[in-house]
Design an enzyme around this catalytic site. Structure first.
Site, short mmCIF file in Angstrom:
data_model
loop_
_atom_site.label_atom_id
_atom_site.label_comp_id
_atom_site.label_asym_id
_atom_site.label_seq_id
_atom_site.Cartn_x
_atom_site.Cartn_y
_atom_site.Cartn_z
N ASP A 34 1.04 -1.38 -0.01
CA ASP A 34 -0.04 -0.13 -0.17
C ASP A 34 1.06 1.26 -0.03
OD1 ASP A 34 -2.71 -1.02 1.52
OD2 ASP A 34 -2.38 -1.29 0.09
N GLU A 36 3.74 1.67 -1.21
CA GLU A 36 4.83 2.01 -2.48
C GLU A 36 3.92 3.08 -3.05
OE1 GLU A 36 8.48 0.59 -1.54
OE2 GLU A 36 7.31 1.40 -3.71
N PHE A 37 2.13 2.08 -3.22
CA PHE A 37 1.38 2.27 -3.82
C PHE A 37 0.94 3.98 -4.25
CE2 PHE A 37 -3.60 3.45 -5.39
CZ PHE A 37 -3.68 2.98 -6.45
N ASP A 38 0.62 4.06 -2.77
CA ASP A 38 0.52 5.40 -2.57
C ASP A 38 1.75 6.56 -2.47
OD1 ASP A 38 -1.04 5.43 1.14
OD2 ASP A 38 -2.54 5.14 -1.35
N LEU A 84 -5.84 -13.96 14.70
CA LEU A 84 -6.08 -15.23 15.75
C LEU A 84 -4.76 -16.55 15.05
CD1 LEU A 84 -10.03 -14.66 15.77
CD2 LEU A 84 -8.84 -14.75 17.35
N GLU A 113 -18.66 -18.79 18.09
CA GLU A 113 -19.44 -17.80 17.30
C GLU A 113 -18.69 -18.22 15.69
OE1 GLU A 113 -17.33 -13.99 18.35
OE2 GLU A 113 -17.81 -14.72 20.18
N LYS A 115 -17.41 -16.68 12.01
CA LYS A 115 -16.13 -15.60 11.52
C LYS A 115 -16.48 -15.08 10.61
CE LYS A 115 -10.77 -15.96 11.48
NZ LYS A 115 -10.61 -15.55 10.36
N ASP A 117 -16.27 -12.72 7.25
CA ASP A 117 -16.06 -12.40 6.61
C ASP A 117 -15.70 -11.13 5.84
OD1 ASP A 117 -14.06 -12.92 4.41
OD2 ASP A 117 -14.30 -13.60 3.10
N GLU A 173 -17.09 -6.95 13.06
CA GLU A 173 -16.34 -7.01 11.74
C GLU A 173 -17.56 -6.43 10.58
OE1 GLU A 173 -14.01 -9.10 11.80
OE2 GLU A 173 -14.13 -9.64 9.81
N TYR A 225 -18.34 -8.34 18.61
CA TYR A 225 -18.06 -9.62 18.66
C TYR A 225 -16.74 -9.64 19.76
CZ TYR A 225 -14.74 -9.39 15.18
OH TYR A 225 -13.34 -8.95 14.03
N LYS A 312 -10.86 -22.50 10.36
CA LYS A 312 -11.13 -22.44 9.01
C LYS A 312 -11.26 -23.49 8.27
CE LYS A 312 -8.50 -17.88 8.86
NZ LYS A 312 -8.12 -17.66 7.90
N CYS A 405 -18.32 -10.06 -31.45
CA CYS A 405 -19.29 -10.46 -30.82
C CYS A 405 -20.20 -11.81 -30.94
CB CYS A 405 -20.42 -9.31 -30.73
SG CYS A 405 -22.31 -9.51 -30.19
N CYS A 408 -23.83 -11.40 -32.54
CA CYS A 408 -23.40 -9.94 -34.25
C CYS A 408 -23.19 -10.26 -34.63
CB CYS A 408 -24.93 -8.46 -33.74
SG CYS A 408 -23.20 -7.59 -33.30
N CYS A 423 -19.35 -4.77 -27.24
CA CYS A 423 -19.63 -4.92 -28.83
C CYS A 423 -20.21 -3.80 -29.15
CB CYS A 423 -20.77 -5.50 -28.65
SG CYS A 423 -21.95 -5.77 -30.43
N CYS A 429 -28.02 -5.31 -31.98
CA CYS A 429 -26.92 -6.93 -31.83
C CYS A 429 -28.70 -6.83 -30.62
CB CYS A 429 -25.45 -6.48 -30.69
SG CYS A 429 -25.02 -7.79 -29.81
P1 AMP Z 1 -6.88 -13.42 10.76
O1 AMP Z 1 -6.94 -12.71 9.70
O2 AMP Z 1 -7.52 -15.08 10.00
O3 AMP Z 1 -6.11 -14.00 11.96
O4 AMP Z 1 -9.06 -13.62 11.83
C1 AMP Z 1 -8.57 -12.67 12.54
C2 AMP Z 1 -10.06 -12.02 12.14
O5 AMP Z 1 -11.01 -12.49 12.16
C3 AMP Z 1 -10.35 -10.72 13.87
O6 AMP Z 1 -9.27 -9.56 13.01
C4 AMP Z 1 -11.13 -10.11 12.81
O7 AMP Z 1 -11.23 -9.62 11.92
C5 AMP Z 1 -12.51 -11.68 12.11
N1 AMP Z 1 -13.27 -12.18 13.46
C6 AMP Z 1 -14.29 -12.42 11.80
N2 AMP Z 1 -15.21 -13.11 12.79
C7 AMP Z 1 -14.83 -12.59 14.40
C8 AMP Z 1 -15.30 -13.15 15.76
N3 AMP Z 1 -16.69 -13.35 15.90
N4 AMP Z 1 -14.64 -13.43 16.87
C9 AMP Z 1 -13.30 -12.32 16.34
N5 AMP Z 1 -13.07 -12.37 15.33
C10 AMP Z 1 -13.35 -12.63 14.44
ZN ZN Z 2 -22.95 -7.95 -30.71
#
Ligand code: AMP
Ligand code: ZN
Length: 670
Positions: A34, A36-38, A84, A113, A115, A117, A173, A225, A312, A405, A408, A423, A429
């Site tokens: 990031d 470098e990008f910036d 985690l 809980e 997790k 995404d 999250e 959470y 996971k 295409c 068409c 196209c 078309c």
């Molecule tokens: P990881 O990125 O694999 O290290 O996992 C940790 C991340 O899982 C945390 O930073 C949270 O963003 C996410 N996460 C999602 N659900 C939960 C949850 N129920 N409790 C704690 N962390 C969570």
């Molecule tokens: Zn076309």
């Protein structure tokens, strides 16, 4: 440096930055840090300032938010945001359980809980009011994204309840529901913008946008959470979850308190397939020791707590054979490749097709004829191809993206800086013709009652419509309409009434309905306001257009291109004759949404960030009504500072809810 060298350097930077953005958002495979990008972005911005005549209008420096991380204020985390430990199988989990029991004995509980995404977010509340929202960043410091996070409806700005500590932090999250992701991503593609690879990237991109007005349009959600405060407030994690729920936080209803590792494993097994039924993506399960005292005993490693771990899920993945690549042509002419696969069962459903996104994706996979491919089901409804199994390659004929295409036969074009091929034959078309009419009648455009996508398809096949304007002469074709199967007199009547009524649709809806490239709902509204009528729009120069708020070079050029096409002008003439609204009604309120439909408001007092007129406009533009005085019928009193005491008293007496300007805006973010 010579002028030529400067220009060359600028072009190279633009190309490079665009490529990185694409790698990051579409392929989800960043190829540059990031930082470098910036730095490169800054360099480009500097050159553009010095040599504005060479600045590319499509330069990544010109994009407002979304694709580009500019600088947010950096904030130190009070408590580090750790990651985690990960586990992938039962044995790893049993080992974890073993370690825990060695340290604290057998008398404890786990909280299981989902997790989620998305991206983690730290929220700080002071005196019950959301003070700060900060991203995880590198774990010790993150970006202050408070303004954007305030658009998330499920995050309370002001807490209600008892025993709320003066200062505390809560983490959760931020994510996007799959349905919203698919809808918005499709809209992006239709507008020629780079689609996001998954809901997580979309959410992350949104949180980092510069313009929180834009963020508001992208619905995000957040599950909380973890609770942190200086003074101990709870004895257990479970207790904290139960309590913060009462304060107004969104806490997952799927969390469970269990008493041993076997119950944890049962929870994991349950969600293995169940997870696909959720409206959002999860990538695993998190297990936490419940008691805070026991958590403290277990402590932390440098990277993660010893009292929690994640499990996971393996991506649901199978191998199958690519039968052939076909192409879909969208309303705007974008040609999308689709992999047709030998049917195979994956996570409980039969998969026959996978999306290939675009020409670059075919190249990235280095796809050959009849390749055996790994297909993965993430949360997405349409699975995707992860990679080719090279051991099973049978042909050395690489798949070449089509140059013409499929519908068409017209030669495809690709605009600079864009991923999709198009196209260009938009008036001839078939899928573009049908798509365009379908777009026109759609809910967000002319919203024509009694007409649906399939009907349009049928009409087109029967030669009844091939242009938008043909809809308005359908009433002359009663016999042909009656001849259509399952299309009774009543349906015809309904449809014709719907078409007639659409003549009164406001200019901005009509403008959006025309389907000019890059002219989405918002742009259409801004244009309508800016130019007032279609003739002005057709005559406007690029300079005049870009002077309108939110209208960039790319949109302006697209508009000019649209009006330089004879067939488009002819359509507009025919629609004018039919009586459609090609100008803004004087004093008309241009509706932004109907979120406040039927709700009444009184605004009183002064506001720090907004004028009263401004709030009034916002309310009216979203379908709300302003009343002159407080009565029992009033839905909301938008209360600022220094409000008259008699008004306040009256509102209290009549039980009219008081809301702040921010709460009003939050209603719109829903
Ligand atoms: P990881 O990125 O694999 O290290 O996992 C940790 C991340 O899982 C945390 O930073 C949270 O963003 C996410 N996460 C999602 N659900 C939960 C949850 N129920 N409790 C704690 N962390 C969570
Ligand atoms: Zn076309």
């Amino acid at each position: 440096m010579s002028i030529f060298a400067v220009k060359e350097q600028m072009d190279a930077l633009v190309a490079e930055l665009n490529q990185h953005t694409y790698n990051y958002y579409v392929l989800a495979m960043p190829t540059i840090a990031d930082y470098e990008f910036d730095k490169k972005l800054e360099e480009l911005a500097k050159l553009e300032k010095a040599y504005p005549e060479y600045a590319d209008p499509n330069s990544p420096t010109q994009k407002v938010g979304g694709d580009i991380t500019k600088n947010f204020v950096t904030v130190q985390h009070r408590w580090p945001m750790l990651s985690l430990g990960n586990t992938y199988n039962e044995q790893d989990l049993r080992d974890f359980d073993e370690r825990v029991r060695k340290a604290i004995g057998d008398d404890f509980q786990y909280v299981c809980e989902l997790k989620f995404d998305g991206l983690s977010m730290s929220l700080t509340y002071e005196n019950g009011i959301l003070a700060r929202a900060v991203t995880r960043g590198d774990g010790t410091q993150g970006d202050d994204v408070t303004t954007n996070i305030k658009t998330i409806h499920t995050i309370p700005h002001r807490l209600q309840g008892e025993d709320i500590p003066d200062v505390f932090e809560i983490r959760g999250e931020v994510f996007m529901h799959r349905a919203a992701f698919e809808r918005l991503n499709k809209e992006r593609e239709e507008l020629g913008e780079v689609p996001y690879a998954n809901p997580r990237n979309f959410a992350a991109g949104t949180v980092k946008m510069q313009d929180s007005k834009e963020v508001r349009k992208r619905p995000l959600d957040c599950f909380l959470y973890a609770f942190y405060s200086d003074r101990p407030q709870f004895k257990t994690h479970w207790q904290s979850l139960e309590t913060v729920k009462k304060w107004g936080f969104h806490v997952s209803e799927h969390s469970r308190l269990v008493s041993n590792i076997d119950e944890v494993l049962a929870f994991i097994a349950h969600w293995e397939n169940e997870r696909f039924k959720l409206s959002y993506d999860i990538d695993g399960i998190v297990i936490k020791v419940n008691s805070y005292a026991q958590q403290q005993e277990l402590g932390f490693t440098a990277k993660s707590p010893r009292w929690a771990i994640s499990y996971k899920y393996k991506a649901a993945e199978v191998q199958t054979v690519l039968e052939k690549v076909t192409y879909q042509v969208g309303r705007t002419g974008a040609v999308t490749p689709v992999a047709n696969l030998k049917p195979v069962v994956l996570a409980g459903t039969t998969v026959k097709r996978a999306t290939l996104h675009n020409a670059d994706e075919i190249k990235r996979l280095d796809l050959h004829e009849h390749d055996t491919v790994y297909v993965e089901k993430g949360g997405e409804i349409i699975p995707k191809i992860i990679k080719v199994n090279l051991d099973k390659r049978v042909s050395d004929v690489a798949i070449e993206y089509t140059t013409t295409c499929p519908e068409c036969g017209t030669e495809l074009i690709r605009k600079e800086g864009e991923v999709a091929f198009y196209c260009p034959n938009d008036e001839g078309c078939p899928p573009q013709i049908v798509g365009k009419i379908q777009h026109f009648i759609g809910r967000k455009a002319m919203n024509i009652d009694g007409l649906g996508d399939e009907t349009i398809e049928t009409f087109y096949q029967r030669g009844l419509v091939s242009h938008i304007s043909d809809l308005y002469t359908l009433y002359q074709k009663a016999d042909e309409l009656k001849a259509i199967e399952r299309f009774g007199e009543k349906s015809i009547d309904n449809m014709l009434k719907g078409i007639e009524a659409s003549k009164q649709m406001p200019f901005e809806k009509l403008l959006f309905g025309l389907g000019i490239r890059y002219v989405g709902e918002t742009v259409a509204r801004k244009l309508a306001r800016g130019v007032k009528n279609i003739d002005n729009l057709g005559k406007a120069s690029v300079e005049e257009l870009t002077a309108i708020d939110e209208i960039g070079q790319r949109i302006a050029e697209s508009i000019q291109e649209y009006f330089s096409n004879e067939e488009h002008l002819q359509q507009i003439e025919l629609l004018k004759v039919a009586g459609l609204q090609f100008e803004v009604q004087e004093n008309a309120i241009i509706l932004q949404s109907d979120k406040l439909n039927g709700k009444t408001f009184v605004i009183s007092g002064v506001f720090e960030k907004h004028g009263r007129e401004e709030l009034k406009t916002i309310i009216e533009e979203n379908g709300g009504k302003i009343l002159s005085g407080i009565s029992a019928k009033l839905d909301y009193l938008v209360a600022g500072d220094n409000m008259g005491p008699s008004k306040l008293e009256k509102a209290k007496k009549l039980n009219v809810p008081l809301i702040s300007d921010e709460e009003l805006l939050a209603m719109l973010a829903e």
